[in-house]
Design a protein around this motif. Structure first.
Motif, mmCIF file in Angstrom:
data_model
loop_
_atom_site.group_PDB
_atom_site.id
_atom_site.type_symbol
_atom_site.label_atom_id
_atom_site.label_comp_id
_atom_site.label_asym_id
_atom_site.label_seq_id
_atom_site.Cartn_x
_atom_site.Cartn_y
_atom_site.Cartn_z
ATOM 1 N N LYS A 27 32.189 33.934 26.030
ATOM 2 C CA LYS A 27 33.248 33.715 26.995
ATOM 3 C C LYS A 27 33.794 34.825 27.486
ATOM 4 C CE LYS A 27 33.319 29.427 25.826
ATOM 5 N NZ LYS A 27 32.832 28.378 26.921
ATOM 6 N N PHE A 28 33.779 34.963 28.984
ATOM 7 C CA PHE A 28 34.241 36.106 29.407
ATOM 8 C C PHE A 28 35.316 35.677 30.707
ATOM 9 C CE2 PHE A 28 29.798 37.448 28.936
ATOM 10 C CZ PHE A 28 29.982 38.658 28.006
ATOM 11 N N THR A 29 36.250 36.262 30.756
ATOM 12 C CA THR A 29 36.990 36.143 31.800
ATOM 13 C C THR A 29 37.334 37.667 33.117
ATOM 14 O OG1 THR A 29 38.927 36.748 30.472
ATOM 15 C CG2 THR A 29 38.659 34.324 30.497
ATOM 16 N N GLU A 30 37.793 38.480 32.293
ATOM 17 C CA GLU A 30 37.761 39.755 32.919
ATOM 18 C C GLU A 30 36.930 40.839 32.011
ATOM 19 O OE1 GLU A 30 40.897 41.510 35.535
ATOM 20 O OE2 GLU A 30 40.936 42.553 33.809
ATOM 21 N N VAL A 31 36.066 41.595 32.414
ATOM 22 C CA VAL A 31 35.005 42.434 31.704
ATOM 23 C C VAL A 31 35.326 43.893 32.229
ATOM 24 C CG1 VAL A 31 33.676 40.589 30.733
ATOM 25 C CG2 VAL A 31 33.216 42.192 33.022
ATOM 26 N N GLN A 32 35.110 44.795 31.438
ATOM 27 C CA GLN A 32 35.150 46.304 31.747
ATOM 28 C C GLN A 32 34.214 47.015 31.020
ATOM 29 O OE1 GLN A 32 38.271 48.157 33.282
ATOM 30 N NE2 GLN A 32 36.683 49.553 33.682
ATOM 31 N N GLY A 33 33.495 47.508 32.134
ATOM 32 C CA GLY A 33 32.124 48.583 31.618
ATOM 33 C C GLY A 33 31.741 49.243 32.630
ATOM 34 N N ILE A 34 30.378 49.668 32.555
ATOM 35 C CA ILE A 34 29.684 50.614 33.425
ATOM 36 C C ILE A 34 29.736 50.083 34.818
ATOM 37 C CG2 ILE A 34 28.368 51.698 31.458
ATOM 38 C CD1 ILE A 34 25.977 50.283 32.464
ATOM 39 N N LEU A 35 29.784 48.581 35.160
ATOM 40 C CA LEU A 35 29.792 48.129 36.445
ATOM 41 C C LEU A 35 31.347 48.241 36.980
ATOM 42 C CD1 LEU A 35 27.509 45.289 35.777
ATOM 43 C CD2 LEU A 35 26.829 47.737 36.818
ATOM 44 N N GLY A 36 32.148 48.446 36.221
ATOM 45 C CA GLY A 36 33.598 48.544 36.794
ATOM 46 C C GLY A 36 34.265 47.360 36.021
ATOM 47 N N LYS A 37 35.546 47.177 36.525
ATOM 48 C CA LYS A 37 36.432 46.178 35.898
ATOM 49 C C LYS A 37 36.127 44.971 36.953
ATOM 50 C CE LYS A 37 41.305 45.217 35.062
ATOM 51 N NZ LYS A 37 42.560 45.713 34.794
ATOM 52 N N LEU A 38 35.414 43.857 36.325
ATOM 53 C CA LEU A 38 35.129 42.641 37.017
ATOM 54 C C LEU A 38 35.829 41.526 36.536
ATOM 55 C CD1 LEU A 38 31.246 43.215 36.657
ATOM 56 C CD2 LEU A 38 32.741 44.001 38.489
ATOM 57 N N THR A 39 36.458 40.601 37.566
ATOM 58 C CA THR A 39 36.935 39.143 37.237
ATOM 59 C C THR A 39 35.923 38.353 37.284
ATOM 60 O OG1 THR A 39 37.336 38.957 39.622
ATOM 61 C CG2 THR A 39 39.161 40.195 38.377
ATOM 62 N N LYS A 40 36.173 37.172 37.003
ATOM 63 C CA LYS A 40 35.208 36.176 36.877
ATOM 64 C C LYS A 40 34.558 35.740 38.303
ATOM 65 C CE LYS A 40 34.622 31.347 35.507
ATOM 66 N NZ LYS A 40 33.459 31.648 34.703
ATOM 67 N N GLN A 41 35.507 35.896 39.461
ATOM 68 C CA GLN A 41 35.141 35.914 40.578
ATOM 69 C C GLN A 41 34.131 36.994 41.138
ATOM 70 O OE1 GLN A 41 38.503 35.591 39.521
ATOM 71 N NE2 GLN A 41 38.366 33.136 39.882
ATOM 72 N N ASP A 42 34.475 38.088 40.721
ATOM 73 C CA ASP A 42 33.390 39.378 40.995
ATOM 74 C C ASP A 42 32.275 39.108 40.510
ATOM 75 O OD1 ASP A 42 35.629 40.793 42.334
ATOM 76 O OD2 ASP A 42 36.139 41.946 40.223
ATOM 77 N N GLU A 95 29.748 45.046 28.081
ATOM 78 C CA GLU A 95 29.892 43.511 28.287
ATOM 79 C C GLU A 95 29.673 43.324 29.845
ATOM 80 O OE1 GLU A 95 33.816 42.732 27.079
ATOM 81 O OE2 GLU A 95 34.812 43.779 28.618
ATOM 82 N N SER A 96 29.738 44.293 30.710
ATOM 83 C CA SER A 96 29.782 44.060 32.065
ATOM 84 C C SER A 96 28.286 43.632 32.461
ATOM 85 C CB SER A 96 30.256 44.962 33.042
ATOM 86 O OG SER A 96 29.641 46.152 32.715
ATOM 87 N N LEU A 97 27.529 44.315 31.809
ATOM 88 C CA LEU A 97 25.892 43.886 32.261
ATOM 89 C C LEU A 97 25.455 42.640 31.815
ATOM 90 C CD1 LEU A 97 24.108 47.295 31.061
ATOM 91 C CD2 LEU A 97 24.464 46.441 33.396
ATOM 92 N N ILE A 98 25.854 42.379 30.653
ATOM 93 C CA ILE A 98 25.717 41.204 29.712
ATOM 94 C C ILE A 98 26.344 40.002 30.649
ATOM 95 C CG2 ILE A 98 25.853 39.582 27.635
ATOM 96 C CD1 ILE A 98 25.603 42.381 26.230
ATOM 97 N N ALA A 99 27.564 40.180 31.059
ATOM 98 C CA ALA A 99 28.351 38.967 31.859
ATOM 99 C C ALA A 99 27.612 38.813 33.166
ATOM 100 C CB ALA A 99 29.737 39.679 31.983
ATOM 101 N N VAL A 100 27.198 39.743 33.918
ATOM 102 C CA VAL A 100 26.504 39.720 35.080
ATOM 103 C C VAL A 100 24.937 38.977 34.753
ATOM 104 C CG1 VAL A 100 25.447 40.613 36.978
ATOM 105 C CG2 VAL A 100 27.426 41.578 36.435
ATOM 106 N N ALA A 101 24.351 39.378 33.764
ATOM 107 C CA ALA A 101 23.087 38.852 33.575
ATOM 108 C C ALA A 101 23.260 37.293 33.087
ATOM 109 C CB ALA A 101 22.427 39.529 32.320
ATOM 110 N N GLN A 102 24.448 37.074 32.223
ATOM 111 C CA GLN A 102 24.631 35.480 31.984
ATOM 112 C C GLN A 102 24.958 34.661 33.129
ATOM 113 O OE1 GLN A 102 26.786 34.029 28.417
ATOM 114 N NE2 GLN A 102 28.438 34.265 30.061
#
Length: 334
Positions: A65-80, A159-166
Motif C-alpha cells: 500500500k503506497f499513497t505518497e512515497v519519498q526516496g531516491i526517485l524524489g517525492k512521488l504521489t500515486k499519480q506520479d 520505497e520509491s524504487l519498489i513503488a515504481v516497480a510494483q
C-alpha cells in the motif's frame, strides 16, 4: 510439412515451459529446460506467452500500500508513479529528473574504487580495478559484496524504487538481481558481445524492470545506454531471435528516430524494460561505473546464488526487508 514441424516444436516448448513453471511454483526452482523453452517461446510468439505468464505470476498477490512515497526517485504521489509507469510502457524507459544525492554517489564511487571486482574476461578472480592497465573490458562486483555495503542496502529497501516497480510489474515485485560494474575504454581487443556492446534483449525472467544509476558522467563517448524506443512492445520477425544483433539489421526494421542514446551526469537514474533492444555503446574515452537494481514478477528463470545473511546486513536494512518481505524472498538466504 515445415509448418507442422514448427507447430510441433512450439507445442513441445509450451509443454516444457508449462510443466517447468508448475514445478517452480511447487519447489521454487526453475528447470533449465523450462527456462530455455521460455526464451524460445518469447521469440516465436513475440512475447505473448510471457504476458500470460506474468499475469499468472501476479495471481493471488496483494499490493504493497503506497499513497505518497519519498526516496531516491524524489517525492512521488500515486499519480506520479502511474505517470512514470505509463512512460515506461510507452517508450520502454524513463529518465528521472532527480539525480541520486551526492553523498550516496560519493560513497558508492569510494566503494567501487577500493573493493575488488571480477574481470569478465580472462581469469575470473577478484582484483582491484586498474583503469590505466585494464585486463578486461568489464569488471563486475559480486552480489554478496554489494549487499554488504550499507549505502547499497539503503537503496535496495528504497520505497520509491519498489513503488515504481510494483506499478509497472504488478503486486509485490521481487528483487532478483543487483549489479555494479566498471567499463573501460583502455582495454585493447574488446569483445563487444561479451561486453554487452552489441544490441540484444534480456530475458532472465518472465517480466522485469531494471533501474540504472550512472556513477560517472556519461556522454556519447563513454558508454551511454542505447535503447530502441518501443522495441519492448514489438519485434519484427526478421530480428526476433535470441542473441546479439548488428546495428544494420535493426536499422532496417526500426525508424532512425527510435534509436536513443541516453546520456547523463553522474547520479542520473533510469528505469528500463530491457526486454527491448539495447546495448552499451563502446567506450572511446574514460571509464564508466554503473549500478543496477532489477525487479521481476517472480524468480522463475535464470539461477543466481542467493545472498547470504550475515552481520554486515544492518538492522535498518533488515527492517526494510521485513517490511517488503516478499520482495526479498528469493534473493536472500533464509
Amino acid at each position: 510439412m515445415s509448418a507442422l514441424i514448427k507447430f510441433s516444436k512450439n507445442l513441445f516448448h509450451l509443454a516444457n515451459f508449462s510443466l517447468g513453471y508448475f514445478y517452480y511454483k511447487m519447489k521454487g526452482v526453475t528447470p533449465n529446460r523450462a527456462y530455455m523453452s521460455m526464451r524460445q517461446l518469447f521469440c516465436t510468439t513475440n512475447g505473448k506467452v510471457n504476458g500470460v505468464a506474468a499475469s499468472v505470476d501476479n495471481l493471488f498477490k496483494s499490493e504493497y500500500k503506497f499513497t505518497e512515497v519519498q526516496g531516491i526517485l524524489g517525492k512521488l504521489t500515486k499519480q506520479d508513479i502511474e505517470s512514470i509507469s505509463n512512460s515506461i510502457q510507452e517508450k520502454g524507459y524513463h529518465i528521472f529528473p532527480v539525480p541520486l544525492e551526492q553523498d550516496l554517489i560519493n560513497k558508492l564511487v569510494e566503494f567501487a574504487t577500493h573493493q575488488k571486482s571480477i574481470p569478465r574476461m580472462g581469469e575470473q578472480v577478484p582484483v582491484e580495478y586498474n583503469k590505466e592497465n585494464p585486463i578486461s573490458p568489464i569488471y563486475d562486483f559480486t552480489n554478496q559484496d554489494l549487499f554488504e555495503n550499507q549505502s547499497i542496502q539503503s537503496i535496495l529497501v528504497d520505497e520509491s524504487l519498489i513503488a515504481v516497480a510494483q506499478q509497472y510489474l504488478g503486486p509485490k515485485p521481487v528483487l532478483d538481481l543487483v549489479a555494479m560494474w566498471w567499463s573501460t575504454a583502455n582495454y585493447k581487443g574488446t569483445n563487444l558481445s561479451k561486453a554487452a556492446q552489441l544490441y540484444h534483449f534480456d530475458l532472465d525472467r518472465i517480466k522485469f524492470l531494471k533501474f540504472f544509476i550512472y556513477l560517472s558522467d556519461v556522454d556519447t563517448h563513454n558508454g551511454p545506454h542505447c535503447y530502441i524506443e518501443g522495441s519492448h512492445k514489438l519485434k519484427p520477425k526478421a530480428v526476433r531471435r535470441d542473441g546479439r544483433i548488428m546495428d544494420e539489421e535493426l536499422m532496417a526494421v526500426y525508424p532512425k528516430e527510435n534509436f536513443k542514446e541516453i546520456t547523463g551526469k553522474i547520479g542520473t537514474i533510469l528505469a528500463v524494460d530491457t526486454i527491448g533492444f539495447h546495448k552499451g555503446k563502446p567506450l572511446e574515452k574514460n571509464d564508466r561505473l554503473l549500478f543496477q537494481v532489477e525487479f521481476a514478477t517472480s524468480m522463475f528463470g535464470q539461477y543466481y546464488p542467493p545472498v547470504q545473511r550475515n552481520s554486515k546486513l544492518t538492522e535498518n536494512f533488515l527492517k526494510g526487508v521485513k517490511r517488503f518481505e516478499h520482495t526479498f524472498s528469493g534473493i536472500l538466504s533464509k
